[in-house]
Design a protein around this motif. Sequence first.
Motif, PDB file in Angstrom:
ATOM      1  N   VAL A 163       0.858  -1.182   0.000  1.00 11.51           N
ATOM      2  CA  VAL A 163       0.000   0.000   0.000  1.00 11.51           C
ATOM      3  C   VAL A 163       0.899   1.238   0.000  1.00 11.51           C
ATOM      4  O   VAL A 163       1.858   1.321   0.782  1.00 11.51           O
ATOM      5  N   VAL A 164       0.592   2.186  -0.880  1.00  9.16           N
ATOM      6  CA  VAL A 164       1.404   3.391  -1.021  1.00  9.16           C
ATOM      7  C   VAL A 164       0.508   4.616  -0.897  1.00  9.16           C
ATOM      8  O   VAL A 164      -0.541   4.697  -1.547  1.00  9.16           O
ATOM      9  N   ASP A 165       0.932   5.573  -0.066  1.00 11.76           N
ATOM     10  CA  ASP A 165       0.278   6.882   0.046  1.00 11.76           C
ATOM     11  C   ASP A 165       1.324   7.925  -0.304  1.00 11.76           C
ATOM     12  O   ASP A 165       2.172   8.281   0.519  1.00 11.76           O
ATOM     13  N   THR A 166       1.296   8.391  -1.547  1.00 12.27           N
ATOM     14  CA  THR A 166       2.360   9.285  -1.997  1.00 12.27           C
ATOM     15  C   THR A 166       2.298  10.639  -1.301  1.00 12.27           C
ATOM     16  O   THR A 166       3.342  11.232  -1.016  1.00 12.27           O
ATOM     17  N   ALA A 167       1.114  11.132  -1.001  1.00 12.28           N
ATOM     18  CA  ALA A 167       1.002  12.439  -0.357  1.00 12.28           C
ATOM     19  C   ALA A 167       1.574  12.418   1.054  1.00 12.28           C
ATOM     20  O   ALA A 167       2.243  13.366   1.482  1.00 12.28           O
ATOM     21  N   ALA A 168       1.332  11.341   1.781  1.00 12.52           N
ATOM     22  CA  ALA A 168       1.820  11.247   3.159  1.00 12.52           C
ATOM     23  C   ALA A 168       3.231  10.688   3.256  1.00 12.52           C
ATOM     24  O   ALA A 168       3.818  10.674   4.339  1.00 12.52           O
ATOM     25  N   GLY A 169       3.765  10.201   2.137  1.00 15.31           N
ATOM     26  CA  GLY A 169       5.104   9.627   2.155  1.00 15.31           C
ATOM     27  C   GLY A 169       5.178   8.291   2.875  1.00 15.31           C
ATOM     28  O   GLY A 169       6.235   7.930   3.404  1.00 15.31           O
ATOM     29  N   LEU A 170       4.078   7.549   2.872  1.00 15.49           N
ATOM     30  CA  LEU A 170       3.998   6.276   3.597  1.00 15.49           C
ATOM     31  C   LEU A 170       3.897   5.105   2.631  1.00 15.49           C
ATOM     32  O   LEU A 170       3.189   5.177   1.623  1.00 15.49           O
ATOM     33  N   ARG A 226      -0.719  -3.122  -6.496  1.00 15.68           N
ATOM     34  CA  ARG A 226      -0.475  -2.340  -5.283  1.00 15.68           C
ATOM     35  C   ARG A 226      -1.588  -1.307  -5.133  1.00 15.68           C
ATOM     36  O   ARG A 226      -2.086  -0.774  -6.132  1.00 15.68           O
ATOM     37  N   LEU A 227      -1.963  -1.051  -3.875  1.00 14.90           N
ATOM     38  CA  LEU A 227      -2.974  -0.028  -3.614  1.00 14.90           C
ATOM     39  C   LEU A 227      -2.256   1.309  -3.496  1.00 14.90           C
ATOM     40  O   LEU A 227      -1.639   1.622  -2.475  1.00 14.90           O
ATOM     41  N   VAL A 228      -2.322   2.111  -4.552  1.00 12.14           N
ATOM     42  CA  VAL A 228      -1.599   3.378  -4.627  1.00 12.14           C
ATOM     43  C   VAL A 228      -2.597   4.519  -4.573  1.00 12.14           C
ATOM     44  O   VAL A 228      -3.449   4.658  -5.462  1.00 12.14           O
ATOM     45  N   ASP A 229      -2.518   5.282  -3.495  1.00 14.31           N
ATOM     46  CA  ASP A 229      -3.403   6.436  -3.319  1.00 14.31           C
ATOM     47  C   ASP A 229      -4.868   6.052  -3.513  1.00 14.31           C
ATOM     48  O   ASP A 229      -5.654   6.755  -4.165  1.00 14.31           O
ATOM     49  N   GLY A 230      -5.209   4.898  -2.951  1.00 13.95           N
ATOM     50  CA  GLY A 230      -6.597   4.459  -2.951  1.00 13.95           C
ATOM     51  C   GLY A 230      -7.055   3.721  -4.186  1.00 13.95           C
ATOM     52  O   GLY A 230      -8.219   3.318  -4.257  1.00 13.95           O
ATOM     53  N   ARG A 231      -6.153   3.506  -5.160  1.00 15.75           N
ATOM     54  CA  ARG A 231      -6.527   2.791  -6.380  1.00 15.75           C
ATOM     55  C   ARG A 231      -5.522   1.679  -6.654  1.00 15.75           C
ATOM     56  O   ARG A 231      -4.322   1.861  -6.465  1.00 15.75           O
ATOM     57  N   TRP A 232      -6.041   0.534  -7.105  1.00 21.33           N
ATOM     58  CA  TRP A 232      -5.165  -0.571  -7.437  1.00 21.33           C
ATOM     59  C   TRP A 232      -4.428  -0.283  -8.730  1.00 21.33           C
ATOM     60  O   TRP A 232      -5.009   0.182  -9.714  1.00 21.33           O
ATOM     61  N   SER A 233      -3.127  -0.561  -8.727  1.00 16.89           N
ATOM     62  CA  SER A 233      -2.299  -0.280  -9.896  1.00 16.89           C
ATOM     63  C   SER A 233      -1.171  -1.298  -9.980  1.00 16.89           C
ATOM     64  O   SER A 233      -0.645  -1.750  -8.960  1.00 16.89           O
ATOM     65  N   GLU A 234      -0.818  -1.651 -11.211  1.00 16.97           N
ATOM     66  CA  GLU A 234       0.335  -2.512 -11.452  1.00 16.97           C
ATOM     67  C   GLU A 234       1.472  -1.734 -12.104  1.00 16.97           C
ATOM     68  O   GLU A 234       2.512  -2.300 -12.441  1.00 16.97           O
ATOM     69  N   ALA A 235       1.297  -0.417 -12.268  1.00 23.20           N
ATOM     70  CA  ALA A 235       2.271   0.412 -12.969  1.00 23.20           C
ATOM     71  C   ALA A 235       3.363   0.902 -12.024  1.00 23.20           C
ATOM     72  O   ALA A 235       3.226   0.865 -10.790  1.00 23.20           O
ATOM     73  N   ASP A 236       4.453   1.365 -12.617  1.00 24.70           N
ATOM     74  CA  ASP A 236       5.476   2.057 -11.832  1.00 24.70           C
ATOM     75  C   ASP A 236       4.883   3.363 -11.321  1.00 24.70           C
ATOM     76  O   ASP A 236       4.015   3.976 -11.947  1.00 24.70           O
ATOM     77  N   LEU A 237       5.361   3.793 -10.161  1.00 22.93           N
ATOM     78  CA  LEU A 237       4.910   5.081  -9.637  1.00 22.93           C
ATOM     79  C   LEU A 237       5.468   6.202 -10.510  1.00 22.93           C
ATOM     80  O   LEU A 237       6.635   6.182 -10.912  1.00 22.93           O
ATOM     81  N   GLY A 238       4.613   7.158 -10.814  1.00 21.63           N
ATOM     82  CA  GLY A 238       5.035   8.281 -11.627  1.00 21.63           C
ATOM     83  C   GLY A 238       4.881   8.060 -13.107  1.00 21.63           C
ATOM     84  O   GLY A 238       5.105   8.968 -13.907  1.00 21.63           O
ATOM     85  N   SER A 239       4.482   6.839 -13.517  1.00 17.51           N
ATOM     86  CA  SER A 239       4.291   6.569 -14.950  1.00 17.51           C
ATOM     87  C   SER A 239       2.946   7.119 -15.394  1.00 17.51           C
ATOM     88  O   SER A 239       2.024   7.314 -14.608  1.00 17.51           O
ATOM     89  N   ALA A 240       2.819   7.315 -16.644  1.00 14.73           N
ATOM     90  CA  ALA A 240       1.574   7.884 -17.172  1.00 14.73           C
ATOM     91  C   ALA A 240       0.437   6.884 -17.073  1.00 14.73           C
ATOM     92  O   ALA A 240       0.644   5.703 -17.186  1.00 14.73           O
TER      93      ALA A 240
END
Length: 530
Positions: free
Chosen positions: A130-137, A516-530
């Motif tokens: 699980v990733v929260d980019t805004a909180a840095g967690l 991965r649960l990234v900022d509340g949404r499931w994603s399989e992409a690299d962080l920061g990718s389009a």
Amino acid sequence: MSRTAPVLIAGGWRQACDAIGSFHAENPATGEAIDGDFPVSGPTDIEAALAAASVVAAELAATAPERIAAFLDAYADGIDAANAELAVLAHAETGLPRDTRLAKVELPRTSGQLRQAAVTVRNRSWTQPVVDTAAGLRTHLAPLHKPVLVFGPNNFPYAFNAIAGSDFASAIAARNPVIAKAHPAHPHTSRRLAEIAHAALLASGLPAAAVQMLYHFDSTLGLRLCGDSRLGAIGFTGSRAAGLAIKDAADRAGIPVYVELSSVNPVFLLPGALAERGAALAEEFFTSCTMGSGQFCTNPGVVIVPSGVDGEAFVEAARERFAAAPAGVLFSRGVLDHLVRSVDALRAAGAHCLAGGQRGDGPGHRYQPTLLSVDAAAFLANPIALQTEAFGPVSLLVRAEGVDSMAALAAAFEGNLTGTIYRAGDGRDDDAWQRVAAALRPRVGRLIGNRMPTGVAVSAAMNHGGPYPSTGHPGFTAVGMPAAIRRFAALHCYDHVPDPLLPPELRDRNPGGLPRLVDGRWSEADLGSA
């Protein structure tokens, strides 16, 4: 004391250092001893195993997942290669059918769940990033960095064996060392499995002390071990009394413990289902209850039957089958004695015997298939006593007056692994199904439709768990990857840790495409990718 079988401690096989006794296996079908003595380990062996596992815990936690998966696959291959030998050993020690149960069903299930664990290790899905980019967690599940102690039960010599079963596979998959406490009912089988596991471990390059096995120790030493803070977690399948004693010792030390204790697995037969196929249901029930001499944790121990002509026809058909069946072989004298006490307790609580109810004739440890009966009012007046688990070919029929009575009975059950409701195929039972299910659903881990509960599929969607007292925690399962692995994991959170220092599952790049649960949404992409 004569020379006993070696124990697997600290990376190798050696004689027990301070055994306080020995024991031998027994053929339950004949009552005869099986050659070979096994040690009852004393405190020195227990301490050596715990110390060795503690030393390698950090190394195993840092091991690449591919090496863990390679071990699990190699172990599965070794079990498959030894199928015929293992089936002979377990047949002698348990009395279970060698081919139809052991070689063709349980052994493939065991190697299969090891391979399922390997798949989950490789795809890392058990880690739940699980990733929260805004909180840095960034958070995921990770190894405990401590050993896991696994107690094996008597009824599954492979699939729940402490050195090969689901608890073992789950703990290793989470990269924790395992100390396996084999069940004394099948020490020869456990020893051969441990030899295969040890060879696979060394071939994979994992720490040699990552897998250890003791055959037996007395309850005082066992409870002391369960309360040792060096343990990371405990897995146990067995009796309620033993499991609660282990849980009490572990709780006082703050050690997570996952116990499977007891279950009567209620089965509700709705009126339309009985009218539609009552004779077939009687046969299905009898087969399920007597399969493996009833020694399944999901045996149908209580069946609720509506009163009336169809209900009475079902009861009579079931009674005839139970009365005509030969006595079943039980795993041990202890199982037989416990079953006798359980049936006596049910009778003392008001149940009437319709068939069986006695020890069986012949050698070994045998008990007659037994059918008991009580009406709904008596059950509701004494529900706890009438839910006594009778571990064997025994079931209690409860006669209910209508759907209201069935719903009240469903609400009176303790927590169970399973609950089953049979309905008619034309929809006439659907309203009744909803009412009974509403009361039963919170009380069972797995709600089953139109099937007896005996089978447990090894599936990611399986829940082999349930509310207390079927287990100690309703949120976990002992079967099914990746959920079973998560019992033996710790939740690790990283707060503003630089990307290169994060575990691979939590870094910006996600080359494996892990969901991965990234900022509340499931994603399989690299962080920061389009």
